[in-house]
Every structure is written in structure tokens, then in C-alpha cells.
Design a protein around this motif. Structure first.
Motif, PDB file in Angstrom:
ATOM      1  N   UNK A  29       0.607  -1.405  -0.108  1.00  0.00           N
ATOM      2  CA  UNK A  29       0.128  -0.429  -0.103  1.00  0.00           C
ATOM      3  C   UNK A  29       0.625   0.992   0.403  1.00  0.00           C
ATOM      4  N   UNK A  30       2.172   1.004   0.572  1.00  0.00           N
ATOM      5  CA  UNK A  30       3.569   2.248   0.192  1.00  0.00           C
ATOM      6  C   UNK A  30       3.670   2.431  -0.753  1.00  0.00           C
ATOM      7  N   UNK A  31       3.616   1.719  -1.501  1.00  0.00           N
ATOM      8  CA  UNK A  31       3.799   1.878  -3.422  1.00  0.00           C
ATOM      9  C   UNK A  31       3.324   2.970  -4.126  1.00  0.00           C
ATOM     10  N   UNK A  32       3.675   3.101  -5.019  1.00  0.00           N
ATOM     11  CA  UNK A  32       3.217   4.067  -6.530  1.00  0.00           C
ATOM     12  C   UNK A  32       4.053   4.344  -7.155  1.00  0.00           C
ATOM     13  N   UNK A  33       3.328   4.321  -8.396  1.00  0.00           N
ATOM     14  CA  UNK A  33       4.217   4.116  -9.877  1.00  0.00           C
ATOM     15  C   UNK A  33       3.506   3.947 -10.680  1.00  0.00           C
ATOM     16  N   UNK A  34       4.231   3.264 -11.634  1.00  0.00           N
ATOM     17  CA  UNK A  34       4.046   3.112 -13.110  1.00  0.00           C
ATOM     18  C   UNK A  34       4.093   1.175 -13.213  1.00  0.00           C
ATOM     19  N   UNK A  35       4.907   0.402 -12.864  1.00  0.00           N
ATOM     20  CA  UNK A  35       5.300  -0.570 -12.822  1.00  0.00           C
ATOM     21  C   UNK A  35       5.465  -1.848 -11.552  1.00  0.00           C
TER      22      UNK A  35
ATOM     23  N   UNK B 295       8.129  -1.009  -8.401  1.00  0.00           N
ATOM     24  CA  UNK B 295       8.895  -1.691  -7.257  1.00  0.00           C
ATOM     25  C   UNK B 295       8.712  -2.997  -8.191  1.00  0.00           C
ATOM     26  N   UNK B 296       9.208  -3.745  -7.192  1.00  0.00           N
ATOM     27  CA  UNK B 296       9.787  -5.517  -7.091  1.00  0.00           C
ATOM     28  C   UNK B 296       8.938  -6.716  -5.671  1.00  0.00           C
ATOM     29  N   UNK B 297       8.998  -7.394  -6.623  1.00  0.00           N
ATOM     30  CA  UNK B 297       8.612  -8.333  -5.378  1.00  0.00           C
ATOM     31  C   UNK B 297       9.040  -9.876  -5.881  1.00  0.00           C
ATOM     32  N   UNK B 298      10.438 -10.261  -4.623  1.00  0.00           N
ATOM     33  CA  UNK B 298      10.904 -11.302  -4.766  1.00  0.00           C
ATOM     34  C   UNK B 298      10.478 -12.270  -4.063  1.00  0.00           C
ATOM     35  N   UNK B 299       8.986 -13.641  -3.791  1.00  0.00           N
ATOM     36  CA  UNK B 299       9.135 -14.100  -2.890  1.00  0.00           C
ATOM     37  C   UNK B 299      10.247 -15.216  -3.347  1.00  0.00           C
ATOM     38  N   UNK B 300      11.026 -15.230  -2.509  1.00  0.00           N
ATOM     39  CA  UNK B 300      12.123 -16.984  -2.365  1.00  0.00           C
ATOM     40  C   UNK B 300      12.567 -16.712  -3.938  1.00  0.00           C
ATOM     41  N   UNK B 301      13.013 -15.769  -4.618  1.00  0.00           N
ATOM     42  CA  UNK B 301      13.517 -16.191  -5.049  1.00  0.00           C
ATOM     43  C   UNK B 301      14.958 -16.473  -5.176  1.00  0.00           C
TER      44      UNK B 301
ATOM     45  N   UNK C 215      15.671  -0.314 -10.670  1.00  0.00           N
ATOM     46  CA  UNK C 215      14.656   0.159 -10.295  1.00  0.00           C
ATOM     47  C   UNK C 215      14.661   1.495  -9.780  1.00  0.00           C
ATOM     48  N   UNK C 216      13.851   2.224  -9.659  1.00  0.00           N
ATOM     49  CA  UNK C 216      14.318   4.353 -10.037  1.00  0.00           C
ATOM     50  C   UNK C 216      14.338   4.309  -8.284  1.00  0.00           C
ATOM     51  N   UNK C 217      14.719   5.305  -8.178  1.00  0.00           N
ATOM     52  CA  UNK C 217      15.277   6.035  -7.602  1.00  0.00           C
ATOM     53  C   UNK C 217      14.612   6.290  -5.830  1.00  0.00           C
ATOM     54  N   UNK C 218      13.826   5.719  -4.485  1.00  0.00           N
ATOM     55  CA  UNK C 218      12.954   5.283  -3.924  1.00  0.00           C
ATOM     56  C   UNK C 218      11.787   4.956  -3.899  1.00  0.00           C
ATOM     57  N   UNK C 219      12.352   4.051  -4.971  1.00  0.00           N
ATOM     58  CA  UNK C 219      11.752   2.611  -5.402  1.00  0.00           C
ATOM     59  C   UNK C 219      11.705   1.788  -4.175  1.00  0.00           C
ATOM     60  N   UNK C 220      10.772   0.455  -4.207  1.00  0.00           N
ATOM     61  CA  UNK C 220      10.905  -0.549  -3.446  1.00  0.00           C
ATOM     62  C   UNK C 220      10.774  -1.924  -3.997  1.00  0.00           C
ATOM     63  N   UNK C 221      11.244  -2.672  -2.381  1.00  0.00           N
ATOM     64  CA  UNK C 221      11.498  -4.111  -3.254  1.00  0.00           C
ATOM     65  C   UNK C 221      10.862  -4.805  -2.002  1.00  0.00           C
TER      66      UNK C 221
END
Length: 256
Positions: free
Chosen positions: A38-44, A101-107, A125-131
Motif C-alpha cells: 500500500x506504500x507503493x506508487x508509480x507505474x510498473x 517496485x519489485x516482489x521477490x518471493x523466495x527467488x 529500480x527507480x530512486x526511492x523505489x521499493x523491493x
């Protein structure tokens, strides 16, 4: 401590069904990731791996979601509205600073070179992007039982089981800031238990002994320090000073 890079390629799960109590773990993880997203924002938003692709994020503000899977898992990829892309996680086909943003589930747990995957995440990843990184805890019952000569799931025995401290150390070296860490599932996921995994005993472990959780979730943010021009404090002094008018007058009188 074992090196992160290994010559042996670990077995790779095509779905949560291949892991013990996989669907139960997926549901528990999905609720946790949904809250963090829910804290994510952006396009991809990019989900790396088949396990990440099965986690749905209906309330995430980022609507364009891409699921990156390898060629071996293409037949097992879940049917969803996510854009499916067949690629190697060690060589992500994205431009620099293009993913929010990225999601790595047990990758990283089933990767031959987790360092390279994190470098690719940092590059794209962009600056201030989340993973969000999900991993197995080696100090949990799951991590301990895998070392015993017992019959258990081959995928779990082949998993890397990196500690959360080690993952956070890698992220710090790349310039990431750790936003939060959550501990999930206080039981052995190596054994196909028939009773419900969300027991009262597990809730007690979650509250008082979080170090023994089987799964951890790390949320990190990419920080970029801008370069600023530093003005020098010293000033250049002239190598000569102009002759004053009084000096010129005295020289003129002497010449007369």
C-alpha cells in the motif's frame, strides 16, 4: 558461512503446490505483502519468479504488473491479468531506473547467484523505489529439520536458506534502506502437516520468539544521494599588487 555464488543450480519450484503446505504459506504471505504494497506508487511493478506471480495484489496502487518467469515454468505460470514475460532473473530485460517496485518471493532461495539478481534489481529500480524480499529462515524448524537425515521435500532441502541479516547486509551495500521486517509461520514447512498451520502455539512464538520464524519478509527502499557542488572555502590571492598613486608621485619627483 557458505558463499552466495554456487556452481550447482538449485531445484526451482514452479508453483506453491510443490512446497509443503504451500497454499497456506502463500495465503499468509499474500496478506502480509498486500499490507506492505500500500506504500507503493508509480507505474510498473515486477514480480520475479513463479511463486511471486501467484501472489495477487488487488489493492496495490500500481496497476501495471509484470511477472518475470523462466522458460521452464512458463507452462505452470498462473492465469491472471499480469503481463507475462519470459526472462532470466539474473539478466532482467528492463532499462535503468524504469521499475517502481519489485516482489521477490523466495527467488533468492532458489537462485544460483542471488547477488546478481539484487544488482539487477538495483540497476532497474527507480530512486526511492521499493523491493519486497521473502526468504526462508535457516534458524527456524524448517532450516534445522532440513539438515537431519529425514525424508522431506527435495525442493526445501535444495533451498539456500539465507539469513535475514545477510540479505539486509547485501541491500545496505547497494544503498537500500530497510523499511520493515516481518516474521511469518512459526512451524516446520518441511513436513506435510495435516493440522492447521495458524495454531495458538505459533502465535505465541510469533510474539515472544520471532527469531525462529520459518519465513521472513523484508521491505527495502532504494536511496540515491544527489551530488551537490561544494564551493571552496579559500580564495585565490593575487600574485602582485598595483602600484599606488603616492608611490608613482615620489618616483616622478626623484627622476626630476
Amino acid at each position: 558461512m557458505k558463499p552466495a555464488l554456487t556452481s550447482k543450480k538449485p531445484l526451482y519450484p514452479a508453483s506453491w503446490d510443490e512446497l509443503p503446505v504451500g497454499q497456506g504459506v502463500r495465503q499468509l504471505l499474500q496478506d502480509c505483502v498486500l499490507e506492505s504494497s500500500r506504500r507503493f506508487f508509480g507505474y510498473h511493478l515486477v514480480k520475479v519468479g513463479c511463486l511471486s506471480g501467484e501472489i495477487t495484489l488487488p489493492t496495490c496502487t500500481i496497476k501495471h504488473i509484470i511477472n518475470v518467469v523462466n522458460s521452464k515454468c512458463i507452462s505452470e505460470a498462473p492465469s491472471s491479468t499480469d503481463s507475462l514475460l519470459v526472462a532470466d532473473a539474473h539478466k532482467l530485460p528492463f532499462l535503468e531506473n524504469s521499475v517502481d517496485a519489485y516482489l521477490l518471493a523466495h527467488e533468492l532461495d532458489f537462485s544460483r547467484d542471488p547477488h546478481q539478481i539484487l544488482r539487477e534489481v538495483d540497476r532497474t529500480l527507480i530512486a526511492n523505489g521499493h523491493v519486497i524480499i521473502v526468504g526462508f529462515n535457516p534458524f527456524s524448524p524448517a532450516g534445522l529439520f532440513r539438515l537431519l537425515p529425514l525424508k522431506s521435500n527435495k525442493l526445501m532441502r535444495d533451498a539456500r536458506f539465507f539469513t535475514s541479516v545477510r540479505i539486509k547486509d547485501w541491500l545496505h551495500l547497494l544503498g537500500f534502506e530497510i523499511i520493515e521486517q516481518k516474521q511469518l509461520l512459526f512451524s516446520s514447512v518441511l513436513l506435510n502437516r495435516k493440522h492447521k498451520i495458524f495454531s495458538k502455539l505459533e502465535r505465541l512464538f510469533c510474539r515472544y520468539l520471532p527469531i525462529f520464524s520459518s519465513v521472513y519478509v523484508i521491505v527495502a527502499k532504494k536511496r540515491v544521494i544527489p551530488l551537490s557542488l561544494i564551493k571552496p572555502k579559500w580564495k585565490a590571492s593575487p600574485k602582485f599588487s598595483p602600484v599606488s598613486a603616492s608611490m608613482r608621485s615620489s618616483m616622478r619627483n626623484n627622476s626630476q
